[in-house]
Design an enzyme around this catalytic site. Structure first.
Site, short mmCIF file in Angstrom:
data_model
loop_
_atom_site.label_atom_id
_atom_site.label_comp_id
_atom_site.label_asym_id
_atom_site.label_seq_id
_atom_site.Cartn_x
_atom_site.Cartn_y
_atom_site.Cartn_z
N CYS A 48 -2.55 14.37 5.69
CA CYS A 48 -1.27 14.76 6.28
C CYS A 48 -0.60 15.91 5.50
O CYS A 48 -1.09 17.03 5.57
CB CYS A 48 -0.39 13.54 6.44
SG CYS A 48 0.89 13.77 7.69
N HIS A 91 -3.26 9.23 8.29
CA HIS A 91 -3.17 8.52 7.00
C HIS A 91 -4.24 7.44 6.87
O HIS A 91 -3.96 6.27 7.16
CB HIS A 91 -1.79 7.87 6.86
CG HIS A 91 -0.69 8.84 6.67
ND1 HIS A 91 -0.31 9.30 5.43
CD2 HIS A 91 0.10 9.47 7.56
CE1 HIS A 91 0.69 10.16 5.57
NE2 HIS A 91 0.95 10.28 6.86
N GLU A 125 -5.20 6.03 4.32
CA GLU A 125 -4.82 5.07 3.27
C GLU A 125 -3.92 3.96 3.80
O GLU A 125 -3.66 2.99 3.10
CB GLU A 125 -4.15 5.83 2.10
CG GLU A 125 -2.71 6.28 2.32
CD GLU A 125 -2.56 7.52 3.21
OE1 GLU A 125 -3.56 7.96 3.81
OE2 GLU A 125 -1.43 8.03 3.31
N1 GLN Z 1 5.57 16.40 8.28
C1 GLN Z 1 5.25 16.29 6.88
C2 GLN Z 1 5.14 17.66 6.23
O1 GLN Z 1 5.33 18.64 6.85
C3 GLN Z 1 3.93 15.55 6.69
C4 GLN Z 1 4.12 14.13 7.08
C5 GLN Z 1 3.21 13.18 6.37
O2 GLN Z 1 2.58 13.49 5.36
N2 GLN Z 1 3.19 11.98 6.89
O3 GLN Z 1 4.89 17.76 5.07
#
Ligand code: GLN
Length: 202
Positions: A85, A183, A185
């Site tokens: 992410c 994610h 994890e």
């Molecule tokens: N939207 C977040 C960002 O731009 C990422 C979200 C996440 O890691 N769950 O960093």
């Protein structure tokens, strides 16, 4: 002993620590998670995890602590790396969906679109078929997730989902780098972490 360095400046650090331990047990491999907060922690690291969280904050902290360039160097040296992410955002060479500039690792030949799914789909779960995994689909948990919108050189998509009839790429791989929009994890499924440990073993 394989030492998996988790960049522990911000975000979902403890969850990755837990998953590395579980994954190591599953594949009967000696591997331990190590928190990375300063450059000394990067010594003798065999794999890296850049967690989810908030990519702008993580980038700024990594820059401020002097870690950003060191991590980049180690990744470009071929150390297997998983970015999830926000971690995936930091790894991309091109970033869409931000105002201004933010410190980035810029190691993968991909374009990533931050907060791709917008407000309607802030968070969702979906089953994924990931090219490099065997077995049943992987449950993807997406939270304000990015998507990969372009690939070049050695980078390619390893999983996609269909959104309003459009194919959207959610896993990118390039050499020993893996980036996921979601994610892994937060599931009980250790296969992506196992894959990272196996890459580090080679
Ligand atoms: N939207 C977040 C960002 O731009 C990422 C979200 C996440 O890691 N769950 O960093």
């Amino acid at each position: 002993m394989i030492r998996v360095g988790i960049i522990a400046l911000q975000g979902g650090v403890a969850e990755h620590q837990h998953m590395v331990k579980l994954a190591a047990e599953k594949i009967k491999t000696q591997a331990e998670p190590v928190f990375v907060r300063k450059d000394n922690d990067l010594k003798n690291i065999d794999a890296i995890i850049v967690p989810g969280g908030e990519s702008t904050t993580m980038g700024i902290l990594a820059k401020r602590t002097g870690l950003l360039d060191k991590i980049k160097e180690i990744i470009l040296d071929g150390t297997p790396t998983l970015g999830t992410c926000a971690g995936a955002i930091l790894m991309a060479k091109k970033l869409l969906g931000i105002r201004g500039k933010q410190p980035m690792l810029r190691v993968m030949d991909v374009e990533v679109h931050r907060n791709y799914f917008g407000r309607q789909r802030e968070s969702f779960e979906i089953d994924l078929n990931i090219d490099f995994l065997e077995g049943p689909p992987f449950r993807g948990i997406f939270i304000r997730a990015p998507a990969f919108t372009d690939f070049w050189n050695g980078a390619k998509s390893a999983a996609s989902i269909s959104v309003d009839g459009k194919k959207v790429d959610v896993v990118a791989i390039e050499e020993s780098m893996i980036a996921t929009s979601f994610h892994p994890e937060l599931t009980g499924d250790t296969r992506i972490h196992e894959y990272l440990i196996k890459l580090a073993k080679k």
